[in-house]
Design an enzyme around this catalytic site. Structure first.
Site: not given
Ligand code: AMP
Length: 225
Positions: A92, A131, A164, A175
């Site tokens: 990320r 969502r 969520r 985000r």
């Molecule tokens: P996602 O489901 O991919 O949208 O991830 C949800 C949340 O998990 C993000 O907003 C971050 O808080 C955390 N997260 C997921 N992947 C990462 C990553 N590669 N690095 C840091 N935080 C992450």
């Protein structure tokens, strides 16, 4: 000898990355490693990791690199992913991308392709604000694009639908800001090494799936057959 490629799915939140990565992983019979799902599972299970990352995940901030990298590299060394995997939501930022490159290089491996799902900012906001997810089976719904047959209930398992915590308006804004400042630079990083596969993410889930699968077949899968 590797069985499969390493493919990263990269996009802004709300572009359909998680949905597409899960479908494509199943279609190509590959391990699907979603960092966000791993964090949410740890939070649900109330593990030590879950407690540590809860406030970051729920407010839409990135979990610190050290914790994230350790968790994902650990998962990547499991037998089902040793020979290749689909990575969804990781890396990320540049530090994570470099840590992944280094860890793979130590085993004479490398990232093969990066699927970048491109969606306009206007469309992202529309998708994120409607969502809903099933509490039991995690199936995703959308109030406009894919509503459940019965309001608040999952079509597949009858579970309760919920939003969520990081899909609330304030967290969504955070985000997107995190994505544009920290994650978007990865598009250039992977384009420079010739690994980027840009796919148009507008249209139905099935249309986008077909675009991704055909690009992957052309660029990657045929070479592994
Ligand atoms: P996602 O489901 O991919 O949208 O991830 C949800 C949340 O998990 C993000 O907003 C971050 O808080 C955390 N997260 C997921 N992947 C990462 C990553 N590669 N690095 C840091 N935080 C992450």
């Amino acid at each position: 000898m590797r069985k499969n490629p390493y493919i990263i799915f990269l996009s802004a939140p709300g572009a359909g990355k998680g949905t597409q990565a899960a479908i494509v992983a199943q279609e190509l019979n590959m391990a699907h490693i979603a960092s966000g799902d791993l964090f949410r599972q740890a939070i649900r299970d109330e593990t030590e990791l879950g407690m540590r990352v809860k406030s970051y995940v729920e407010s839409g901030q990135l979990v610190p690199d050290e914790t994230t990298i350790k968790m994902v590299l650990g998962r990547l060394s499991a037998p089902d992913a040793e020979g290749g995997a689909i990575l969804d939501g990781f890396p990320r930022n540049l530090q994570q991308a470099e840590a992944l490159d280094k860890a793979l290089a130590e085993q004479a491996k490398a990232v093969d392709k990066v699927v970048y799902i491109k969606v306009s900012e206007e469309e992202l906001l529309k998708r994120l604000s409607g969502r809903w997810i099933c509490r039991q089976c995690q199936a995703p719904y959308h109030t406009i694009n894919s509503p459940p047959k019965v309001r608040g209930k999952c079509d597949k398992c009858g579970g309760e639908l919920y939003q969520r915590p990081d899909d609330t308006a304030q967290a969504v804004k955070k985000r997107l800001q995190v994505y544009f400042t920290q994650t978007a630079p990865l598009i250039d990083y992977y384009a420079q090494s010739g690994k980027l596969l840009e796919v148009d993410g507008e249209g139905s889930v099935d249309e986008v799936r077909r675009r991704i699968v055909s690009a992957l077949h052309r660029e990657v899968v045929a070479r592994w057959a």
